[in-house]
Enzyme design. Structure first.
Site, mmCIF file in Angstrom:
data_model
loop_
_atom_site.group_PDB
_atom_site.id
_atom_site.type_symbol
_atom_site.label_atom_id
_atom_site.label_comp_id
_atom_site.label_asym_id
_atom_site.label_seq_id
_atom_site.Cartn_x
_atom_site.Cartn_y
_atom_site.Cartn_z
ATOM 1 N N GLU A 1 0.866 -1.177 0.000
ATOM 2 C CA GLU A 1 0.000 0.000 0.000
ATOM 3 C C GLU A 1 0.900 1.222 0.000
ATOM 4 O O GLU A 1 1.959 1.229 0.635
ATOM 5 C CB GLU A 1 -0.926 0.036 1.209
ATOM 6 C CG GLU A 1 -1.770 1.305 1.231
ATOM 7 C CD GLU A 1 -3.016 1.208 2.099
ATOM 8 O OE1 GLU A 1 -3.921 2.041 1.924
ATOM 9 O OE2 GLU A 1 -3.100 0.291 2.930
ATOM 10 N N ASN B 1 -12.095 -3.434 0.206
ATOM 11 C CA ASN B 1 -10.955 -3.607 1.101
ATOM 12 C C ASN B 1 -11.404 -4.042 2.493
ATOM 13 O O ASN B 1 -11.379 -5.221 2.801
ATOM 14 C CB ASN B 1 -10.157 -2.291 1.188
ATOM 15 C CG ASN B 1 -9.079 -2.333 2.243
ATOM 16 O OD1 ASN B 1 -8.339 -3.298 2.319
ATOM 17 N ND2 ASN B 1 -8.992 -1.312 3.074
ATOM 18 N N GLU B 2 -11.843 -3.123 3.318
ATOM 19 C CA GLU B 2 -12.248 -3.456 4.687
ATOM 20 C C GLU B 2 -13.698 -3.054 4.936
ATOM 21 O O GLU B 2 -14.040 -2.551 6.006
ATOM 22 C CB GLU B 2 -11.343 -2.743 5.695
ATOM 23 C CG GLU B 2 -9.980 -3.371 5.845
ATOM 24 C CD GLU B 2 -9.129 -2.689 6.912
ATOM 25 O OE1 GLU B 2 -8.173 -3.313 7.383
ATOM 26 O OE2 GLU B 2 -9.425 -1.523 7.262
#
Length: 649
Positions: A49, A374-375
């Site tokens: 990232e 993603n989350e």
């Protein structure tokens, strides 16, 4: 006491000592027949990232900050002197329209110029050549020539190297120079100044070390390659979501000519108030094409993560309609996923396959999996994911789809996420956990009771966060212990990636991290060595390893797993001793008659707080030595306290 009584007492004492030693010994049994699970080639990998200046200022090798003058404060990163102006009239690149003009200062003893100090300074190495480039044209359309001088300047303001460059046209052209440094300087800078009466327009100013690999920093690329990762997850992480949808990561902006990739805000420039970096943006010099190239080079399966139509839920309310695209407006996001698969795998006659070929890679990248979201958590995510799953399955049924269980390792939202992922029959479910070392030791059995049918686990982000969040031996040892549980349950756990990957020593916002670097050096943490030992010793098949009929998952501080490697015809046993005393272990390979000699790789330190540093990079590193079996099918070893050992025979 007479001699007879003394000898009797001595024998009893020795017998007690022997009995004590025997009772402290451990006997592991490895069933060599009937492997219990296949270990995926992707089992151990890395996650990138753009946090901690991991891309610009890090893995992306260009030393110039704000090279295209597109930061919102257009001259951020630049010092100017003399007569310097900013313009966007008739630009060189449509999506990066701003450029500077250097005009005469009006007196032959005065100068006009610009300076760039890069990211925390520019690291120059003695003997290295640096390739300078700029797009330039005459400012006035009169057909005259103009000159400028480009210099590498040391931190003490002494000129290291310089070259004069002539600009002859009134159309944009790429001008280059090659400058060699005669010294090493971690905080040098670039200076450009006008040497003629005629003015010059300048854009896309770049300075690359000559040893760069496809625009990436060579030492950091080597750090990745030496891990032998099986999977490479990119480009995030929270930057995929963005603080708002306008600043989400859009892969289509990261391909094509580097000079025409538009700037994007990096959400990590303001997320941590205690470490603000207002100059943290994404130039996209490191884009999806480079990510795929890098995956191929380091031998890892690419796993791109795409936005699911939702901005970061930590920074936006679910009720905010501006933060999450409606279901009716979701199709462009789905198209991005479908088009990405075409870019990676499509025929050169397709639109996106042709772009890949035009960029220099006509062969497909063999993309096999893709992550959507993603989350994310709650009901907004699965209802959007469903639309992606339906269309990806219809067009690309062989592509594995990875969904998310949210940002937490347990709890109501986690359980709901898994329920929804099973309902949608995704292939992989991404789990994240940043927990303390004690959690990792206690959860080596986490996947023992997971359902054996349905979606597989992708441990997509994990790291042990101890006191001070240090990359110390305590954290790494607990990760090694936990990973025995990943391998033992390879029928459930498909793959895993440590996170985050990179951190600039002067620009970090999050720690611990797998690889630290400064302007000149990279540092392999002890966590890196744990990941490397797993990555180079994963094997192809899990074998049942037990003590007293039970898995070895913490008794007396011991954790163990066994595998067979078909490619090398070898047996691999990994043992972690998290206890404070050494352990005598006999490993019986049931079903074998003879064991040939092999090797032991040992990672050990008496100090749990020990960590590698730039000044002492080898405090905790593995040591490899030869070993042989003590019996025909038995290996007996002493496992030091606080150690991770790999035995390969």
């Amino acid at each position: 006491m007479n001699n007879h009584h003394f000898l009797r007492t001595l024998c009893l004492c020795l017998a007690c000592l022997t009995a004590s030693s025997l009772s402290a010994s451990h006997v592991f049994t490895v069933q060599t027949s009937g492997p219990v699970a296949k270990i995926q080639p992707t089992m151990y990998g890395v996650f990138f990232e753009d946090i901690n200046f991991g891309a610009d200022g890090g893995l992306y090798a260009d030393l110039v900050e704000n090279r295209s003058f597109e930061f919102p404060q257009h001259l951020m990163g630049w010092n100017t002197f003399g007569k310097v102006t900013l313009s966007d009239r008739m630009p060189a690149f449509e999506r990066n329209p701003h450029y500077v003009t250097l005009l005469s200062a009006g007196h032959n003893q005065k100068f006009t110029g610009i300076e760039n100090h890069g990211y925390f300074g520019m690291g120059l190495k003695k003997g290295m050549t640096y390739d300078f480039s700029v797009y330039a044209r005459l400012n006035e359309l009169q057909g005259k020539s103009a000159k400028f001088r480009v210099e590498l300047v040391a931190n003490d303001d002494q000129v290291i190297s310089g070259q004069e460059v002539t600009v002859t046209g009134n159309q944009w052209e790429k001008c280059t120079a090659h400058l060699t440094s005669d010294r090493t300087d971690a905080h040098a800078f670039l200076r450009i100044f006008l040497e003629s009466e005629e003015g010059i327009d300048m854009d896309q100013i770049s300075l690359m070390p000559a040893d760069n690999w496809h625009g990436l920093r060579a030492d950091l690329v080597q750090d990745l390659k030496d891990l032998h990762p099986g999977v490479f997850r990119f480009p995030g992480g929270c930057i995929v979501e963005g603080t708002d949808l306008a600043t989400r990561y859009q892969w289509k902006n990261t391909v094509g000519p580097v000079e025409n990739r538009p700037l994007n805000e990096n959400r990590w420039n303001y997320t941590f108030a205690y470490r603000l970096y207002p100059n943290y943006y994404q130039s996209y010099g490191l884009g999806f094409y480079e990510y795929f190239l890098l995956s191929e080079y380091i031998g890892a399966s690419p796993l791109p993560v795409l936005n699911c139509g939702m901005a970061c839920q930590f920074q936006n309310e679910d009720s905010d309609r501006n933060a999450h695209v409606s279901l009716q407006d979701l199709q462009p996001y789905i198209n991005d996923a479908l088009d990405l698969i075409e870019f990676a795998n499509g025929d050169v006659k397709t639109k996106w396959g042709k772009l890949r070929a035009d960029m220099g890679h006509p062969q497909p990248f063999h993309l096999k999996e893709i992550a959507i979201g993603n989350e994310q958590w709650g009901s907004l995510y699965p209802e959007r994911l469903a639309a992606f799953v339906k269309q990806i399955r219809a067009r690309y049924p062989d592509i594995k789809i990875c969904g998310s269980a949210g940002p937490y390792a347990s709890g109501e939202a986690f359980d709901y996420g898994w329920e929804q992922m099973r309902r949608q029959s995704v292939d992989l479910v991404d789990e994240h956990y940043y927990m303390n070392p004690q959690w990792f030791l206690a959860n080596a059995n986490r996947y023992d009771k997971y359902p054996r049918k349905g979606p597989k686990v992708f441990a997509g982000e994990y790291a042990a966060h101890g006191k001070g969040e240090r990359n110390n031996w305590e954290a790494a040892l607990s990760e090694a212990a936990f990973m025995t549980g990943l391998e033992r349950n390879a029928d459930v756990v498909y793959q895993s990636t440590y996170a985050p990957l990179f951190a600039h020593a002067q620009g970090w916002q999050w720690k611990p991290d797998l690889i630290w670097f400064d302007n000149l050096r990279s540092l392999r943490t002890v966590n890196w060595y744990v990941q490397m030992m797993y990555g180079t010793n994963k094997g192809t098949d899990v074998l049942r390893l037990t003590e007293g009929g039970k898995p070895v998952q913490g008794a007396d501080g011991l954790y163990a797993t066994a595998a067979y490697d078909k490619t090398t015809k070898s047996y691999i046993v990994k043992v972690v001793n998290a206890g404070k005393t050494e352990q005598s272990v006999s490993i019986l390979f049931k079903g074998l008659k003879h064991l040939k000699a092999g090797q032991q790789t040992l990672l050990h330190c008496d100090d749990l707080k020990a960590e590698n540093s730039f000044s002492h990079p080898d405090v905790v590193v593995p040591v490899t030595s030869a070993i042989g079996a003590s019996g025909s099918n038995t290996l007996t070893v002493t496992v030091p306290a606080q150690s991770f050992a790999v035995y390969r025979l």
